[in-house]
Design an enzyme around this catalytic site. Structure first.
Site: not given
Length: 380
Positions: A125-127, A156, A337, A363, A367
């Protein structure tokens, strides 16, 4: 909400845990340092049904629900977040998209190979310039007879190099038109489809992230999922389930960091006693454990609604948002810790710390999740 944990859920969780301890833990840092995606290990998980947890048995899958799926991701992630991410992406994105929106012929063509690990799936989906702003995507598909010709690139992408098949969202209509995007299945080896740059990442380094490039890539029209123009709506529904996946991934990191911190603080002595007895440390552990339980409940609620086929956009966004932030906080506290040892690669919390940040980004950023939640509360 169903609070009971079924025998099946425990069985799947134990199976995933046993596999991870035997086949993943010995190689965690080797794979991380080399940024090696363990393809053969993924395929072995496919043989156990872990790459087709949600796929019905008639298509070669395990036929389980989201509670079993979440548990499997948690147990794998507690050993190696990178492998957990790859298993999640394979199950919920590529495989999930075909399962949810493919026709019967498409399901029988691709699902058995994906569910059994014969093939590894990718989802695009991402470009480069369109992350959250997906409606401005530039990758296009143009109809040419009984084929579609795809041009552009996706960035990605988990398994962008090693994936045998990809579900790709491309523009088939006008820019900014939510009905101008369509989903296609593209098999590796198709002329014009190739892998591009592999990303050099802060964390999740054994989960392959790379470009997918399309140059006059011709695919038959029967590779279209659903109708022309349905792709964006499909993608939003797939991301609802994908958010549960990232929530599960986040739970695995948060729980792994807590367990490591409890063990270390009971063994590590300062001033003549275990540091777990110091209020400064015990309060950190209490906060980590409480926030983890809240994240588990939010995720279980979303999984329960997904199993019941109820609308759960808000609930999955809440689970993803809160669980991912808890993963980061628990990882930060675990390094604190451990002190100086937590900053070394000799202990697992250093890797949890690096891996956790992806959960607040992938995904849909935190925000964006807040935007989704706010719109669900007050309306668009």
């Amino acid at each position: 909400m169903n609070f009971s944990i079924s025998e099946t859920e425990n069985m799947v969780g134990q199976m995933a845990k046993d596999f991870a301890e035997k086949n993943i833990r010995p190689y965690v840092m080797e794979w991380d340092e080399a940024q090696k995606f363990p393809v053969e290990t993924m395929k072995a998980m496919g043989e156990l049904g872990l790459l087709g947890v949600l796929v019905p048995e008639e298509y070669g899958g395990a036929g389980f629900g989201y509670h079993e799926y979440v548990r499997a991701i948690i147990e794998i992630t507690k050993v190696d977040s990178s492998v957990g991410l790859s298993v999640a992406a394979h199950n919920s994105l590529c495989t999930g998209h075909i399962m949810q929106f493919g026709n019967e012929e498409q399901k029988r063509r691709w699902l058995p190979k994906l569910a059994t690990g014969q093939w590894i799936g990718a989802w695009g989906l991402t470009e480069a310039n369109t992350g959250s702003d997906a409606l401005r995507m530039r990758t296009t598909a143009v109809k040419d007879g009984n084929h579609w010709v795809i041009n552009g690139a996706k960035n990605w992408i988990t398994h962008g190099i090693s994936g045998d098949v990809a579900v790709v969202l491309v523009r088939t209509g006008e820019l900014l038109d939510s009905h101008g995007i369509s989903a296609f299945v593209v098999e590796r080896g198709t002329p014009g489809f190739k892998a591009g740059k592999k990303e050099n990442k802060l964390g999740m380094r054994a989960s392959e992230t790379a470009e997918m490039i399309f140059e006059d890539c011709r695919i038959p029209e029967e590779n279209l999922l659903g109708n022309v123009g349905d792709g964006f709506i499909q993608a939003m529904k797939i991301l609802d389930g994908g958010r549960i996946s990232i929530a599960a991934l986040s739970l695995g990191i948060a729980e792994g960091a807590l367990e490591a911190s409890v063990k270390y603080s009971k063994e590590r002595e300062q001033f003549g006693k275990p540091i777990a007895t110091f209020q400064a440390i015990s309060f950190k552990l209490a906060q980590m454990a409480t926030e983890l339980e809240v994240a588990k409940l939010l995720t279980r609620q979303a999984a329960e609604m997904k199993n019941a086929h109820l609308p759960m956009t808000k609930e999955s966004a809440m689970a993803k948002y809160y669980a991912s932030e808890v993963a980061v906080r628990n990882s930060v506290e675990s390094v604190q810790i451990f002190g100086g040892y937590g900053y070394t690669k000799d202990f697992p919390v250093e890797k949890f710390y690096r891996d956790s940040k992806l959960c607040t980004i992938g995904e849909g950023t935190s925000e964006i999740q807040k935007l989704v939640i706010a719109r669900s509360i007050i309306g668009r």
